[in-house]
Write a protein that holds these residues in place. Structure first.
Motif, mmCIF file in Angstrom:
data_model
loop_
_atom_site.group_PDB
_atom_site.id
_atom_site.type_symbol
_atom_site.label_atom_id
_atom_site.label_comp_id
_atom_site.label_asym_id
_atom_site.label_seq_id
_atom_site.Cartn_x
_atom_site.Cartn_y
_atom_site.Cartn_z
ATOM 1 N N LEU A 99 1.038 -1.320 -0.194
ATOM 2 C CA LEU A 99 -0.249 -0.102 -0.383
ATOM 3 C C LEU A 99 0.674 1.008 -0.222
ATOM 4 O O LEU A 99 0.123 2.563 -0.061
ATOM 5 N N THR A 107 -10.173 -6.471 -4.103
ATOM 6 C CA THR A 107 -11.448 -5.087 -4.835
ATOM 7 C C THR A 107 -10.780 -6.242 -5.976
ATOM 8 O O THR A 107 -10.116 -7.154 -6.103
ATOM 9 N N ARG A 122 -15.682 -4.696 -3.486
ATOM 10 C CA ARG A 122 -14.541 -4.921 -2.620
ATOM 11 C C ARG A 122 -15.148 -4.937 -1.450
ATOM 12 O O ARG A 122 -15.739 -4.642 -1.095
ATOM 13 N N ASN A 139 -4.310 14.705 -1.993
ATOM 14 C CA ASN A 139 -4.853 13.650 -1.480
ATOM 15 C C ASN A 139 -3.570 13.300 0.105
ATOM 16 O O ASN A 139 -2.714 12.692 -0.222
ATOM 17 N N GLY A 157 -5.258 9.466 0.919
ATOM 18 C CA GLY A 157 -5.381 8.016 0.375
ATOM 19 C C GLY A 157 -6.205 8.010 -1.276
ATOM 20 O O GLY A 157 -7.480 8.597 -0.728
ATOM 21 N N GLU A 197 -8.627 6.311 -4.161
ATOM 22 C CA GLU A 197 -8.437 5.260 -5.026
ATOM 23 C C GLU A 197 -9.637 5.432 -6.452
ATOM 24 O O GLU A 197 -10.469 6.425 -5.658
ATOM 25 N N TRP A 239 -7.863 0.876 -13.164
ATOM 26 C CA TRP A 239 -8.447 1.179 -11.620
ATOM 27 C C TRP A 239 -7.072 1.593 -11.221
ATOM 28 O O TRP A 239 -5.913 1.090 -11.402
ATOM 29 N N ARG A 243 -4.595 3.389 -7.565
ATOM 30 C CA ARG A 243 -4.557 3.473 -6.032
ATOM 31 C C ARG A 243 -3.525 4.315 -5.653
ATOM 32 O O ARG A 243 -2.459 4.142 -6.647
ATOM 33 N N LEU A 270 -6.277 3.980 2.208
ATOM 34 C CA LEU A 270 -5.441 2.532 1.716
ATOM 35 C C LEU A 270 -6.545 1.179 2.409
ATOM 36 O O LEU A 270 -6.654 0.530 1.890
#
Length: 228
Positions: free
Chosen positions: A7, A44, A107, A164, A167, A169, A189, A191, A216
């Protein structure tokens, strides 16, 4: 199984390049974006239901968050057309199905302690929000102070910038944009860890994008059961 589990690093996935992986239910396949665990996992995924397919009844031990991308998702409580967003908190259960087939974004096991709000936002629902530069529409689907979920529409050719702090996504729903140097189309997608802002250059068509501002992984994320 571990997929994109670091992450601390940004992740960008063009899901159209991923293989569909069969699930335990016939006719239900997945493209895995993030995963820690086997069948019970923090995960996810993009999930595709073939027509007349269904998943057995299950309890959401760690919560479930869904956005319907294509077709109509169904359970014993009703029908959910494309654009529907809902949150099934820990302890809820259902029998998901799709008579005519559908594709959803899911998710799992990413709810925090105390998050017990069950909501359904059908297309058009949500709170209109002020528009950032380059956006023509912004709708907040969920905001409990710990995380905010929204859908924005970015104008063709626009440049969008998103700070940000917690975090971030995102899932591209329509159109194509170059996001932090990566060209991403529908159902792509990504992140970004806290502190890494998002910058996007929109292509010749408008972009619709799902955004989640939140850690995250919440520091008080629900604990998963030990493997059997």
């Amino acid at each position: 199984m571990r997929i994109n589990d670091d992450l601390t690093k940004p992740v960008f996935v063009d899901t159209a390049k991923l293989e569909w992986v069969p699930s335990p239910a016939a006719g239900v396949e997945r493209r895995m974006l993030f995963r820690v665990g086997d069948e019970v996992a923090r995960a996810t995924s993009i999930v595709r239901y073939a027509p007349e397919s269904a998943f057995p009844r299950h309890v959401h031990g760690g919560g479930e968050e869904i956005l319907v991308l294509e077709g109509t998702f169904q359970d014993e409580h009703g029908d959910y057309p494309a654009g529907t967003y809902f949150r099934n908190p820990p302890g809820t259960s259902h029998v998901p199905a799709a008579k005519d087939g559908c594709t959803i974004f899911v998710r799992l096991w990413q709810f925090r302690e105390g998050d017990d709000m069950q909501i359904v936002r059908r297309p058009g629902d949500g709170e209109r929000d002020g528009q950032r530069l380059g956006a023509s529409q912004a709708v907040i689907l969920f905001d409990d102070g710990h995380e905010e979920v929204r859908i924005e529409t970015w104008q063709p050719g626009a440049t969008a910038s998103i700070g940000n702090e917690r975090g971030l996504e995102f899932l591209v729903l329509a159109g194509t944009a170059t996001i932090n140097g990566e060209t991403l189309g529908p159902q792509s997608w990504g992140r970004l860890p806290a502190g890494m802002d998002l910058t996007a250059k929109v292509g010749p068509e408008a972009v619709r994008i799902w955004l989640k501002h939140a850690p995250l992984l919440h520091p008080d994320v629900l604990e998963m059961p030990a493997p059997a």
